[in-house]
Design a protein around this motif. Structure first.
Motif, PDB file in Angstrom:
ATOM      1  N   LEU A   1      -1.090   7.694  22.762  1.00  0.00           N
ATOM      2  CA  LEU A   1      -1.421   7.157  24.098  1.00  0.00           C
ATOM      3  C   LEU A   1      -1.389   5.628  24.231  1.00  0.00           C
ATOM      4  O   LEU A   1      -2.010   4.768  23.510  1.00  0.00           O
ATOM      5  CB  LEU A   1      -2.636   7.636  24.488  1.00  0.00           C
ATOM      6  CG  LEU A   1      -2.633   9.236  25.023  1.00  0.00           C
ATOM      7  CD1 LEU A   1      -3.891   9.717  25.525  1.00  0.00           C
ATOM      8  CD2 LEU A   1      -1.663   9.372  26.240  1.00  0.00           C
TER       9      LEU A   1
ATOM     10  N   ASN B   1       2.693   7.490  30.209  1.00  0.00           N
ATOM     11  CA  ASN B   1       1.426   7.174  29.239  1.00  0.00           C
ATOM     12  C   ASN B   1       1.689   7.056  27.764  1.00  0.00           C
ATOM     13  O   ASN B   1       0.536   6.651  26.805  1.00  0.00           O
ATOM     14  CB  ASN B   1       0.480   8.497  29.345  1.00  0.00           C
ATOM     15  CG  ASN B   1       1.125   9.715  28.721  1.00  0.00           C
ATOM     16  OD1 ASN B   1       1.932   9.920  27.762  1.00  0.00           O
ATOM     17  ND2 ASN B   1       0.747  10.975  29.239  1.00  0.00           N
TER      18      ASN B   1
ATOM     19  N   MET C   1       2.774   8.745  25.054  1.00  0.00           N
ATOM     20  CA  MET C   1       2.801  10.018  24.259  1.00  0.00           C
ATOM     21  C   MET C   1       4.314  10.551  24.367  1.00  0.00           C
ATOM     22  O   MET C   1       4.575  11.691  24.892  1.00  0.00           O
ATOM     23  CB  MET C   1       1.938  11.144  24.592  1.00  0.00           C
ATOM     24  CG  MET C   1       1.680  11.969  23.548  1.00  0.00           C
ATOM     25  SD  MET C   1       1.002  11.498  22.175  1.00  0.00           S
ATOM     26  CE  MET C   1      -0.666  11.206  22.453  1.00  0.00           C
TER      27      MET C   1
ATOM     28  N   ALA D   1      -1.119  15.480  26.528  1.00  0.00           N
ATOM     29  CA  ALA D   1      -1.603  13.946  27.074  1.00  0.00           C
ATOM     30  C   ALA D   1      -1.066  13.923  28.831  1.00  0.00           C
ATOM     31  O   ALA D   1      -1.648  13.119  29.358  1.00  0.00           O
ATOM     32  CB  ALA D   1      -0.794  13.034  26.195  1.00  0.00           C
TER      33      ALA D   1
ATOM     34  N   THR E   1      -4.095  13.046  31.472  1.00  0.00           N
ATOM     35  CA  THR E   1      -4.203  11.599  31.961  1.00  0.00           C
ATOM     36  C   THR E   1      -3.359  11.629  33.536  1.00  0.00           C
ATOM     37  O   THR E   1      -3.761  10.619  34.121  1.00  0.00           O
ATOM     38  CB  THR E   1      -3.327  10.921  31.437  1.00  0.00           C
ATOM     39  OG1 THR E   1      -1.765  11.215  31.208  1.00  0.00           O
ATOM     40  CG2 THR E   1      -3.753  10.666  29.978  1.00  0.00           C
TER      41      THR E   1
ATOM     42  N   PRO F   1      -6.234   5.732  25.775  1.00  0.00           N
ATOM     43  CA  PRO F   1      -6.985   6.948  25.726  1.00  0.00           C
ATOM     44  C   PRO F   1      -7.983   7.123  27.138  1.00  0.00           C
ATOM     45  O   PRO F   1      -8.480   8.247  27.107  1.00  0.00           O
ATOM     46  CB  PRO F   1      -7.760   6.707  24.551  1.00  0.00           C
ATOM     47  CG  PRO F   1      -6.596   6.037  23.759  1.00  0.00           C
ATOM     48  CD  PRO F   1      -6.117   4.675  24.623  1.00  0.00           C
TER      49      PRO F   1
ATOM     50  N   TYR G   1     -11.376   8.692  23.259  1.00  0.00           N
ATOM     51  CA  TYR G   1     -10.733   9.856  24.428  1.00  0.00           C
ATOM     52  C   TYR G   1     -11.813  10.434  25.476  1.00  0.00           C
ATOM     53  O   TYR G   1     -11.162  11.079  26.044  1.00  0.00           O
ATOM     54  CB  TYR G   1      -9.837  10.890  23.383  1.00  0.00           C
ATOM     55  CG  TYR G   1      -8.960  10.242  22.884  1.00  0.00           C
ATOM     56  CD1 TYR G   1      -7.560  10.217  23.166  1.00  0.00           C
ATOM     57  CD2 TYR G   1      -9.163   9.525  21.486  1.00  0.00           C
ATOM     58  CE1 TYR G   1      -6.683   9.774  22.354  1.00  0.00           C
ATOM     59  CE2 TYR G   1      -8.053   8.830  20.735  1.00  0.00           C
ATOM     60  CZ  TYR G   1      -6.832   9.084  21.201  1.00  0.00           C
ATOM     61  OH  TYR G   1      -5.661   8.367  20.531  1.00  0.00           O
TER      62      TYR G   1
ATOM     63  N   VAL H   1      -3.933  15.608  20.868  1.00  0.00           N
ATOM     64  CA  VAL H   1      -3.729  14.298  21.617  1.00  0.00           C
ATOM     65  C   VAL H   1      -4.381  13.300  20.802  1.00  0.00           C
ATOM     66  O   VAL H   1      -3.622  12.111  20.868  1.00  0.00           O
ATOM     67  CB  VAL H   1      -4.468  14.406  22.933  1.00  0.00           C
ATOM     68  CG1 VAL H   1      -4.172  13.006  23.471  1.00  0.00           C
ATOM     69  CG2 VAL H   1      -3.478  15.590  23.895  1.00  0.00           C
TER      70      VAL H   1
ATOM     71  N   THR I   1       1.634  13.490  17.867  1.00  0.00           N
ATOM     72  CA  THR I   1       0.420  12.606  17.365  1.00  0.00           C
ATOM     73  C   THR I   1       0.604  12.695  15.817  1.00  0.00           C
ATOM     74  O   THR I   1       0.515  11.365  15.040  1.00  0.00           O
ATOM     75  CB  THR I   1      -1.062  12.936  18.013  1.00  0.00           C
ATOM     76  OG1 THR I   1      -1.276  14.302  17.533  1.00  0.00           O
ATOM     77  CG2 THR I   1      -1.173  12.943  19.254  1.00  0.00           C
TER      78      THR I   1
END
Length: 447
Positions: free
Chosen positions: A80, A68, A70, A57, A61, A83, A116, A106, A74
């Protein structure tokens, strides 16, 4: 109408570290070796978090896990915050066709791939990670054959093959690798065990099994390279290959040592010099910014990354990018927050919660782990701070934090970490409570 923007193929695997042939290891990965010789290899690339979802992630990103959202895995409830900050979403907004094949780790659900940034999920019908690995190469081959050049494409293809399963067909929960649903039968008699692991029969067999998994990964990649050539897209496609963190062995994956945070990173294609090996410090946090720059897309305002495209395009460019790289852990199976700063010579680590024993559930189950546990690993206390001089101690075994000769270095790195935490609004400390949606294991368990 044909586009002049490059295509991007992002290839990634779980838990591969740098343990492949182009990084000097006795692991037969000929397709990756050929790829390395056709492009640029970064010898000192580092992830942002040495656990699966936080690492991925952050790279996609351009923001650190504590920014973020994360903080963990997951499939154990981490998410997140936004996304739409993912690289595929940014590229889709810029006109790219976007697709995913295989495991990303992710997304909150495969059915939510659009949020995403992925227009298509090429392996959505796969029943599980093993089956999805088998479907990736054929799905990529079909996708590439469909592209007519009217839109540039971003293709994300991920493999689970070098990740442990935790089980085997014979019921042995300490051994397996995720390879075609069968445990690789590696020959441990003639393998070298990487530091800092002990050279024992159990660990040699474990490493031999990993090597066979890496060879299977290489076979998958070879099929994708061949498909790119057949499709006619190879000359217009940037290919980036990396992994999330170190290999799944004790004192490697999940730790802030180089064995945990060091990752393979190789690129080839338009704008990438051939046959170049870089020693510059680079971070996964820089990848999204680099790919945006190479694609002619504005780097998002939220990105913390600094593009290293100059190191790719000019073989004669100065071999320097960052003075320091920052990394963090928060949650894997248990809560275990820590931060690190890595410079050319030194590694400084600060634990935000310290225990009088290792947090063993954060180390994947294996025969290598069992060997260390039997030898007394659970009785080794954690240290709140650590400083390692990697020039003289490359495996980070001698903590210099209280050595008067290193006081100035320690103070400088503490200051760098404090400044980075303030700049990125990192408020994590021992009072943090995980959201109810996250599955958290007790720190005093074994697995």
């Amino acid at each position: 109408m044909a586009t002049d923007r490059p295509n991007i193929v992002y290839l990634h695997s779980h838990d591969t570290g740098r343990m492949i042939q182009p990084y000097g290891h006795a692991v037969a990965t000929p397709a990756l070796q050929r790829f390395a010789e056709q492009g640029t290899v970064f010898r000192r690339a580092f992830c942002v978090g040495p656990t699966c979802s936080p690492s991925r992630a952050a790279m996609l990103t351009g923001r650190y896990p504590h920014e973020n959202g994360m903080l963990g895995l997951t499939h154990r409830g981490a998410r997140l915050n936004d996304p739409s900050q993912m690289l595929p979403a940014v590229l889709r907004e810029a006109g790219y066709a976007t697709a995913i094949a295989g495991l990303e780790h992710v997304m909150d659900a495969r059915t939510n791939h659009g949020a995403y940034g992925y227009e298509r999920d090429l392996t959505a019908s796969a029943a599980g990670a093993i089956e999805r690995d088998e479907e990736v190469a054929p799905a990529v081959e079909a996708f590439l054959s469909e592209q007519d050049g009217s839109r540039p494409f971003f293709l994300d293809a991920g493999f689970f093959v070098t990740h442990r399963t935790g089980k085997t067909e014979r019921g042995d929960e300490e051994v397996a690798w995720h390879s075609n649903s069968k445990r690789p039968e590696g020959d441990g008699r003639y393998v070298a065990v990487p530091t800092p692991l002990p050279d024992t029969p159990e660990t040699r067999e474990d490493i031999a099994d990993y090597c066979l998994s890496a060879q299977r990964l290489d076979g998958y990649y070879g099929r994708i390279f061949d498909a790119l050539e057949r499709s006619g897209h190879a000359g217009r496609t940037i290919v980036i290959i990396t992994t999330d963190h170190g290999i799944a062995f004790p004192r490697m994956k999940g730790t802030l040592s180089d064995q945990g945070t060091g990752v393979l990173l190789m690129m080839r294609g338009p704008g990438v010099a051939e046959g170049v090996v870089r020693d510059a410090l680079v971070s996964h946090i820089d990848v999204a910014a680099t790919l945006c720059a190479m694609a002619g897309v504005a780097v998002p305002s939220w990105s913390r990354g600094s593009g290293f495209e100059a190191l790719l395009s000019d073989a004669a460019a100065e071999d320097h990018h960052r003075d320091s790289v920052f990394c963090e852990t928060n949650v894997h199976v248990c809560v275990e927050p820590a931060r690190s700063v890595r410079t050319d010579r030194y590694l400084y680590i600060r634990r935000l919660i310290t225990h009088d024993h290792p947090v063993l559930p954060n180390c994947d189950r294996s025969v290598s782990k069992s060997r260390l546990v039997a030898g007394g690993w659970p009785e080794q206390a954690q240290e709140e701070e650590a400083l390692f001089d990697l020039l003289f101690d490359p495996t980070a075994l001698v903590n210099r934090i209280d050595d008067p000769g290193y006081r100035a270095v320690a103070d400088d790195l503490r200051g760098q970490m404090d400044a980075w935490r303030a700049e990125t609004d990192d408020t994590m400390d021992g009072s943090w409570v995980a959201p109810e949606t996250m599955v958290i294991a007790p720190v005093d368990a074994l697995h």
